[in-house]
Design a protein around this motif. Sequence first.
Motif, mmCIF file in Angstrom:
data_model
loop_
_atom_site.group_PDB
_atom_site.id
_atom_site.type_symbol
_atom_site.label_atom_id
_atom_site.label_comp_id
_atom_site.label_asym_id
_atom_site.label_seq_id
_atom_site.Cartn_x
_atom_site.Cartn_y
_atom_site.Cartn_z
ATOM 1 N N GLN A 1 10.655 -2.800 -20.001
ATOM 2 C CA GLN A 1 10.927 -1.364 -20.086
ATOM 3 C C GLN A 1 11.174 -0.777 -18.694
ATOM 4 O OE1 GLN A 1 7.797 0.880 -21.943
ATOM 5 N NE2 GLN A 1 8.755 2.849 -21.559
ATOM 6 N N ILE A 2 10.337 -1.150 -17.732
ATOM 7 C CA ILE A 2 10.478 -0.601 -16.382
ATOM 8 C C ILE A 2 11.692 -1.200 -15.683
ATOM 9 C CG2 ILE A 2 9.347 -0.398 -14.129
ATOM 10 C CD1 ILE A 2 6.680 -0.347 -15.636
ATOM 11 N N GLU A 3 12.001 -2.447 -15.972
ATOM 12 C CA GLU A 3 13.207 -3.062 -15.414
ATOM 13 C C GLU A 3 14.447 -2.313 -15.882
ATOM 14 O OE1 GLU A 3 15.085 -7.541 -14.978
ATOM 15 O OE2 GLU A 3 14.422 -6.876 -16.950
ATOM 16 N N THR B 1 10.009 8.448 -8.216
ATOM 17 C CA THR B 1 9.651 7.615 -7.068
ATOM 18 C C THR B 1 10.800 6.688 -6.694
ATOM 19 O OG1 THR B 1 7.309 7.686 -7.701
ATOM 20 C CG2 THR B 1 7.966 5.960 -6.180
ATOM 21 N N ILE B 2 11.478 6.154 -7.699
ATOM 22 C CA ILE B 2 12.661 5.316 -7.435
ATOM 23 C C ILE B 2 13.726 6.120 -6.700
ATOM 24 C CG2 ILE B 2 14.594 4.092 -8.504
ATOM 25 C CD1 ILE B 2 12.644 3.313 -10.771
ATOM 26 N N ARG B 3 13.980 7.337 -7.184
ATOM 27 C CA ARG B 3 15.022 8.162 -6.582
ATOM 28 C C ARG B 3 14.669 8.598 -5.161
ATOM 29 N NH1 ARG B 3 18.929 9.996 -9.944
ATOM 30 N NH2 ARG B 3 18.589 9.754 -12.204
ATOM 31 N N PHE B 4 13.473 9.178 -4.993
ATOM 32 C CA PHE B 4 13.090 9.744 -3.700
ATOM 33 C C PHE B 4 12.971 8.679 -2.621
ATOM 34 C CE2 PHE B 4 10.797 13.532 -5.887
ATOM 35 C CZ PHE B 4 12.040 14.023 -6.270
ATOM 36 N N ASN B 5 12.565 7.462 -3.021
ATOM 37 C CA ASN B 5 12.350 6.400 -2.040
ATOM 38 C C ASN B 5 13.450 5.339 -2.056
ATOM 39 O OD1 ASN B 5 9.404 6.980 -0.978
ATOM 40 N ND2 ASN B 5 9.346 7.278 -3.192
ATOM 41 N N ARG B 6 14.458 5.552 -2.907
ATOM 42 C CA ARG B 6 15.627 4.672 -2.999
ATOM 43 C C ARG B 6 15.212 3.217 -3.198
ATOM 44 N NH1 ARG B 6 20.206 7.533 0.900
ATOM 45 N NH2 ARG B 6 19.649 9.666 0.311
ATOM 46 N N LEU B 7 14.409 2.991 -4.211
ATOM 47 C CA LEU B 7 13.919 1.650 -4.510
ATOM 48 C C LEU B 7 14.966 0.868 -5.288
ATOM 49 C CD1 LEU B 7 10.298 2.592 -5.681
ATOM 50 C CD2 LEU B 7 11.183 2.298 -3.362
ATOM 51 N N ARG C 1 0.813 -1.212 0.000
ATOM 52 C CA ARG C 1 0.000 0.000 0.000
ATOM 53 C C ARG C 1 0.852 1.271 0.000
ATOM 54 N NH1 ARG C 1 -4.271 -2.023 -2.087
ATOM 55 N NH2 ARG C 1 -5.524 -3.370 -0.766
ATOM 56 N N MET C 2 2.146 1.137 -0.239
ATOM 57 C CA MET C 2 3.010 2.315 -0.251
ATOM 58 C C MET C 2 2.625 3.293 -1.356
ATOM 59 S SD MET C 2 5.080 2.726 2.199
ATOM 60 C CE MET C 2 5.989 4.066 1.426
ATOM 61 N N TYR C 3 1.989 2.788 -2.414
ATOM 62 C CA TYR C 3 1.579 3.688 -3.489
ATOM 63 C C TYR C 3 0.592 4.744 -3.010
ATOM 64 C CZ TYR C 3 -2.820 1.083 -3.768
ATOM 65 O OH TYR C 3 -4.029 0.504 -3.480
ATOM 66 N N CYS C 4 -0.109 4.470 -1.893
ATOM 67 C CA CYS C 4 -1.084 5.432 -1.379
ATOM 68 C C CYS C 4 -0.386 6.699 -0.879
ATOM 69 C CB CYS C 4 -1.901 4.793 -0.251
ATOM 70 S SG CYS C 4 -2.921 3.416 -0.802
ATOM 71 N N ALA C 5 0.770 6.533 -0.219
ATOM 72 C CA ALA C 5 1.539 7.696 0.220
ATOM 73 C C ALA C 5 2.108 8.432 -0.983
ATOM 74 C CB ALA C 5 2.661 7.253 1.164
ATOM 75 N N VAL C 6 2.566 7.688 -1.995
ATOM 76 C CA VAL C 6 3.092 8.300 -3.218
ATOM 77 C C VAL C 6 2.001 9.099 -3.920
ATOM 78 C CG1 VAL C 6 4.070 7.826 -5.500
ATOM 79 C CG2 VAL C 6 4.865 6.529 -3.508
ATOM 80 N N MET C 7 0.787 8.573 -3.916
ATOM 81 C CA MET C 7 -0.325 9.250 -4.567
ATOM 82 C C MET C 7 -0.591 10.613 -3.939
ATOM 83 S SD MET C 7 -4.114 7.670 -5.304
ATOM 84 C CE MET C 7 -4.409 7.305 -3.568
ATOM 85 N N MET D 1 12.121 -4.599 -8.431
ATOM 86 C CA MET D 1 10.895 -4.432 -9.196
ATOM 87 C C MET D 1 9.668 -4.544 -8.294
ATOM 88 S SD MET D 1 11.284 -3.619 -12.346
ATOM 89 C CE MET D 1 9.695 -4.088 -13.035
ATOM 90 N N GLU D 2 9.765 -5.371 -7.281
ATOM 91 C CA GLU D 2 8.652 -5.512 -6.339
ATOM 92 C C GLU D 2 8.369 -4.179 -5.640
ATOM 93 O OE1 GLU D 2 7.235 -8.463 -2.699
ATOM 94 O OE2 GLU D 2 9.373 -8.115 -3.032
ATOM 95 N N GLN D 3 9.434 -3.483 -5.234
ATOM 96 C CA GLN D 3 9.266 -2.181 -4.588
ATOM 97 C C GLN D 3 8.674 -1.160 -5.541
ATOM 98 O OE1 GLN D 3 13.290 -1.439 -3.285
ATOM 99 N NE2 GLN D 3 12.874 -2.184 -1.206
ATOM 100 N N VAL D 4 9.094 -1.190 -6.794
ATOM 101 C CA VAL D 4 8.551 -0.255 -7.787
ATOM 102 C C VAL D 4 7.051 -0.462 -7.936
ATOM 103 C CG1 VAL D 4 8.560 0.396 -10.229
ATOM 104 C CG2 VAL D 4 10.716 0.004 -9.048
ATOM 105 N N THR D 5 6.616 -1.711 -8.005
ATOM 106 C CA THR D 5 5.191 -2.008 -8.125
ATOM 107 C C THR D 5 4.435 -1.576 -6.876
ATOM 108 O OG1 THR D 5 5.622 -3.885 -9.595
ATOM 109 C CG2 THR D 5 3.496 -3.839 -8.486
ATOM 110 N N GLN D 6 5.033 -1.810 -5.696
ATOM 111 C CA GLN D 6 4.374 -1.439 -4.440
ATOM 112 C C GLN D 6 4.198 0.072 -4.319
ATOM 113 O OE1 GLN D 6 7.072 -3.313 -1.721
ATOM 114 N NE2 GLN D 6 5.997 -5.277 -1.766
ATOM 115 N N HIS D 7 5.130 0.838 -4.871
ATOM 116 C CA HIS D 7 5.076 2.299 -4.758
ATOM 117 C C HIS D 7 4.319 2.977 -5.895
ATOM 118 C CE1 HIS D 7 8.125 1.737 -1.655
ATOM 119 N NE2 HIS D 7 8.047 3.023 -1.374
#
Length: 332
Positions: free
Chosen positions: A177-179, A149-155, A103-109, A158-164
Amino acid sequence: MLDNLDRLDDHFVSPRNAGVLLQANAVGSFGTLRWGDSVKLMLRIDRRTNRVDRAQFQAFGCSAAIAAASATTEMLSGKKLDDAAAISAADIADYLGGLPAERMYCAVMSYEALQRAIVAYRGGTVLQKTDATPSCKCLGVSQMMIERTIRFNRLTSMEQVTQHTKAAGSCSSCFKQIEGLLARVNAEMVEDGLIEKRDAYQLGSTPQRALDLKPRGEPQPGTNIFSAKIAPAHLRATPRPEPARAAPTATTTLELDAPTQATLIAEALDELRPHLKRDGGDCELVSIEGNIVYVRLSGNCVGCQLSSVTLSGVQAKLADKIGRPLRVVPVS
């Protein structure tokens, strides 16, 4: 002192500052129906002190999305604009005592909506053309949003990218492409000293089996959840009164036969169900009697504090599909 779960539940059950802020002079939205969740932040900024005098929100989505938006409005109260702009997605999650990884994407949103509100207030352009180009076409997630999002949250996975961001969470079409984007950004972060080289993502690190298990899908058209056609009634702006019109004649009124109407209603519900299932709920068609549609809520939708929001969304979807208002009634 509320523990982590209590604090998250508290902001969901009793959200702070929910509703429309009519005097807002800074507004930012993020998310679409296709993305599954959406939030709109409205700020009233005192131009003399450059402080956030008041913040309110509207949100459509899961409990964590509502809680994150509620927490963000509390964090903004009384802050100078520069301090407000410095609030990160991690800060929002920490304010709630933490969020489940999925649910980390909720904070990103809420973070994205806040940044858009501030940019709009300062007279800048909210979205550049490159930012609007989706890397994940199924969910409409842009390359620039994923990268920052990758930079700010230091992801670093790929699992973390999807979660955020939800990117690559629907199917495998955009995975490669995202990888590649994650690997490139991580390499740059190593050069900048933000992460260790051993932690940086390497191409091919995700097991092929995990990729094979994902379906391949076609992107669906995006919809702004706050638009007049799809937004639940409580999220719509009050319409301006229209001049009186002559009553339509029999030749201009389109009436659908019962089988056609039933088919369209079933199709509309089928389009909504994946979004409800994503948060553990569901909505099934029970019967149709004239202008009344009886549905059965199940899963997390049963007993949910915002079940009325779900029903409003279903009602708006049906009205858009049928071309006239219908009443949606839940049955046990």
